[in-house]
Write a protein that holds these residues in place. Structure first.
Motif, PDB file in Angstrom:
ATOM      1  N   CYS A   1       0.833  -1.207   0.000  1.00 19.12           N
ATOM      2  CA  CYS A   1       0.000   0.000   0.000  1.00 19.12           C
ATOM      3  C   CYS A   1       0.869   1.258   0.000  1.00 19.12           C
ATOM      4  O   CYS A   1       0.629   2.203  -0.757  1.00 19.12           O
ATOM      5  CB  CYS A   1      -0.910   0.010   1.225  1.00 19.12           C
ATOM      6  SG  CYS A   1      -2.178  -1.265   1.244  1.00 19.12           S
TER       7      CYS A   1
ATOM      8  N   LEU B   1       2.686   1.782  -3.435  1.00 21.23           N
ATOM      9  CA  LEU B   1       1.801   2.295  -4.479  1.00 21.23           C
ATOM     10  C   LEU B   1       1.478   3.769  -4.270  1.00 21.23           C
ATOM     11  O   LEU B   1       1.336   4.529  -5.239  1.00 21.23           O
ATOM     12  CB  LEU B   1       0.514   1.476  -4.524  1.00 21.23           C
ATOM     13  CG  LEU B   1       0.623   0.107  -5.194  1.00 21.23           C
ATOM     14  CD1 LEU B   1      -0.640  -0.705  -4.952  1.00 21.23           C
ATOM     15  CD2 LEU B   1       0.892   0.257  -6.691  1.00 21.23           C
TER      16      LEU B   1
ATOM     17  N   ARG C   1       2.033   8.094  -7.220  1.00 18.15           N
ATOM     18  CA  ARG C   1       1.093   9.099  -7.716  1.00 18.15           C
ATOM     19  C   ARG C   1       1.125  10.305  -6.787  1.00 18.15           C
ATOM     20  O   ARG C   1       1.460  10.187  -5.608  1.00 18.15           O
ATOM     21  CB  ARG C   1      -0.323   8.514  -7.794  1.00 18.15           C
ATOM     22  CG  ARG C   1      -0.874   8.052  -6.448  1.00 18.15           C
ATOM     23  CD  ARG C   1      -2.097   7.156  -6.608  1.00 18.15           C
ATOM     24  NE  ARG C   1      -1.714   5.838  -7.057  1.00 18.15           N
ATOM     25  CZ  ARG C   1      -2.562   4.835  -7.234  1.00 18.15           C
ATOM     26  NH1 ARG C   1      -3.851   5.009  -7.018  1.00 18.15           N
ATOM     27  NH2 ARG C   1      -2.136   3.667  -7.640  1.00 18.15           N
TER      28      ARG C   1
ATOM     29  N   PRO D   1      -4.165   3.721  -2.752  1.00 11.99           N
ATOM     30  CA  PRO D   1      -4.514   2.706  -3.746  1.00 11.99           C
ATOM     31  C   PRO D   1      -5.784   1.943  -3.374  1.00 11.99           C
ATOM     32  O   PRO D   1      -6.229   1.961  -2.223  1.00 11.99           O
ATOM     33  CB  PRO D   1      -3.304   1.766  -3.704  1.00 11.99           C
ATOM     34  CG  PRO D   1      -2.851   1.833  -2.278  1.00 11.99           C
ATOM     35  CD  PRO D   1      -3.090   3.261  -1.843  1.00 11.99           C
ATOM     36  N   THR D   2      -6.343   1.261  -4.350  1.00 14.01           N
ATOM     37  CA  THR D   2      -7.474   0.369  -4.106  1.00 14.01           C
ATOM     38  C   THR D   2      -6.960  -1.024  -3.752  1.00 14.01           C
ATOM     39  O   THR D   2      -5.787  -1.358  -3.979  1.00 14.01           O
ATOM     40  CB  THR D   2      -8.357   0.254  -5.348  1.00 14.01           C
ATOM     41  OG1 THR D   2      -7.593  -0.370  -6.406  1.00 14.01           O
ATOM     42  CG2 THR D   2      -8.838   1.627  -5.816  1.00 14.01           C
TER      43      THR D   2
ATOM     44  N   GLU E   1      -7.693  -3.764  -5.239  1.00  9.98           N
ATOM     45  CA  GLU E   1      -7.328  -4.455  -6.481  1.00  9.98           C
ATOM     46  C   GLU E   1      -5.916  -4.072  -6.919  1.00  9.98           C
ATOM     47  O   GLU E   1      -5.148  -4.933  -7.392  1.00  9.98           O
ATOM     48  CB  GLU E   1      -8.339  -4.121  -7.575  1.00  9.98           C
ATOM     49  CG  GLU E   1      -9.731  -4.692  -7.356  1.00  9.98           C
ATOM     50  CD  GLU E   1     -10.528  -3.940  -6.300  1.00  9.98           C
ATOM     51  OE1 GLU E   1     -11.526  -4.491  -5.796  1.00  9.98           O
ATOM     52  OE2 GLU E   1     -10.148  -2.790  -5.961  1.00  9.98           O
ATOM     53  N   GLU E   2      -5.555  -2.812  -6.777  1.00  9.03           N
ATOM     54  CA  GLU E   2      -4.205  -2.380  -7.151  1.00  9.03           C
ATOM     55  C   GLU E   2      -3.154  -3.010  -6.242  1.00  9.03           C
ATOM     56  O   GLU E   2      -2.076  -3.410  -6.700  1.00  9.03           O
ATOM     57  CB  GLU E   2      -4.113  -0.854  -7.097  1.00  9.03           C
ATOM     58  CG  GLU E   2      -4.909  -0.161  -8.183  1.00  9.03           C
ATOM     59  CD  GLU E   2      -5.022   1.346  -7.966  1.00  9.03           C
ATOM     60  OE1 GLU E   2      -5.099   2.077  -8.980  1.00  9.03           O
ATOM     61  OE2 GLU E   2      -5.027   1.786  -6.799  1.00  9.03           O
TER      62      GLU E   2
ATOM     63  N   ALA F   1      -2.742  -6.647  -7.142  1.00 11.11           N
ATOM     64  CA  ALA F   1      -2.016  -6.795  -8.408  1.00 11.11           C
ATOM     65  C   ALA F   1      -0.511  -6.628  -8.188  1.00 11.11           C
ATOM     66  O   ALA F   1       0.298  -7.371  -8.772  1.00 11.11           O
ATOM     67  CB  ALA F   1      -2.521  -5.772  -9.426  1.00 11.11           C
ATOM     68  N   LEU F   2      -0.113  -5.685  -7.355  1.00  7.25           N
ATOM     69  CA  LEU F   2       1.310  -5.497  -7.063  1.00  7.25           C
ATOM     70  C   LEU F   2       1.871  -6.715  -6.331  1.00  7.25           C
ATOM     71  O   LEU F   2       2.978  -7.178  -6.633  1.00  7.25           O
ATOM     72  CB  LEU F   2       1.518  -4.236  -6.226  1.00  7.25           C
ATOM     73  CG  LEU F   2       2.972  -3.931  -5.821  1.00  7.25           C
ATOM     74  CD1 LEU F   2       3.853  -3.729  -7.054  1.00  7.25           C
ATOM     75  CD2 LEU F   2       3.037  -2.711  -4.911  1.00  7.25           C
TER      76      LEU F   2
END
Length: 317
Positions: free
Chosen positions: A286, A289, A293, A301-302, A304-305, A308-309
């Motif tokens: 978390c 990610l 940004r 982050p979400t 799902e993100e 995925a990482l």
């Protein structure tokens, strides 16, 4: 898919509006320079953590205080849109909503000036109303952007309700962290500079982090999680068990809310009953990610993100 916890996760802390300037480099003393861009958005460690939890799919209730100025509506709208529960956010009549002035350079490093405003005018008689956020929660997150004595009182109350108490000691108060917090917090999550302020040791690897954690344990800390950014995360319990989570390979552009997103990931996993190693790895993803940004709360982050990482760079908890 990681299961959601029952009940809500409680967050008590600061609510700010951030004014962010992006520059190629930080100015020297006395220098005037143009910025590349300037934005305004939700911030404050309490609000950041609450939004990050909501983005991960957790039910979250935030307790804190804002002023009754125009910035309060900016913050309230952003938190409501993110899905954060605001039943325990109070308004100080005539007060100023907290604000932060943030400069971010091309390396993703930041310098932050904070005007606490209504965050810092909380009084001991506000504690019972704030503590109502504990009802139905198993995990609570707190930070040091509200008066330290209020954090101590709230942690003491949370202890009586058998909650997991995660304290991010940022920013470390000028007089140091109150002694009581070392024993009241279930988990303390300092970064490198906060660890150095608390222990005199700047952690740069697992060895130095272990030495710093030993000092924290001697002061009463049950579980220390030392965040070292691009150098990884070290976690240690007072019983002698510890572990190291290596960093994720990401391209950082802005580290403003990385610690808050880390804390949200940790809280979510612990509320789900995950073991510490899995919770810390998820939290580290978390935080990583969030650095990819710009923004504070907007950088969260979400789920799902995060998953995925974890799939790309190692086994998913």
């Amino acid at each position: 898919m990681i299961p959601l916890p029952t009940g809500h996760i409680a967050v008590i802390g600061s609510i700010n509006v951030d004014f962010v300037c992006r520059v190629h480099r930080f100015p020297h003393a006395g220098e005037t320079m143009h910025v590349r861009s300037a934005t305004t958005g939700l911030g404050g460690k309490g609000a950041n953590q609450a939004v990050a939890l909501a983005r991960l799919g957790s039910v979250v209730e935030l307790a804190g205080q804002m002023g009754d100025d125009p910035l309060a509506q900016v913050a309230r709208t952003a938190m409501t849109d993110a899905g954060v529960g605001l039943r325990f956010v109070h308004t100080e009549t005539g007060g100023e909503t907290g604000r932060a002035f943030i400069t971010v350079n091309d390396a993703g490093e930041n310098q932050i000036l904070v005007h606490g405003g209504a965050n810092m005018t909380l009084r001991p008689d506000d504690v019972p109303a704030l503590a109502r956020v504990f009802d139905g929660a198993r995990v609570v997150m707190m930070q040091m952007e509200i008066p330290p004595d209020i954090v101590v009182r709230l942690c003491d109350q949370a202890r009586t309700q058998d909650m997991t108490i995660i304290v991010d000691p940022a920013p470390v108060p000028p007089d140091g962290l109150p002694d009581a917090l070392f024993t009241l917090a279930t988990i303390l999550t300092p970064n490198e500079t906060e660890t150095q302020a608390l222990t005199g040791i700047l952690p740069t690897d697992a060895t130095t982090a272990r030495a710093a954690a030993a000092i924290l344990h001697r002061r009463g800390v049950e579980c220390a999680i030392i965040k070292m950014g691009a150098r990884g995360v070290f976690h240690s319990r007072r019983d002698g068990t510890d572990g190291f989570v290596p960093p994720f390979a990401v391209t950082a552009v802005d580290s403003v809310a990385a610690g808050d997103c880390f804390g949200a990931g940790l809280a979510r996993m612990l509320a789900c009953g995950a073991p510490m190693e899995q919770a810390v790895r998820y939290a580290a993803a978390c935080g990583a990610l969030a650095t990819t940004r710009p923004g504070a709360a907007d950088a969260a982050p979400t789920a799902e993100e995060v998953e995925a990482l974890l799939d790309r760079q190692g086994p998913r908890p």
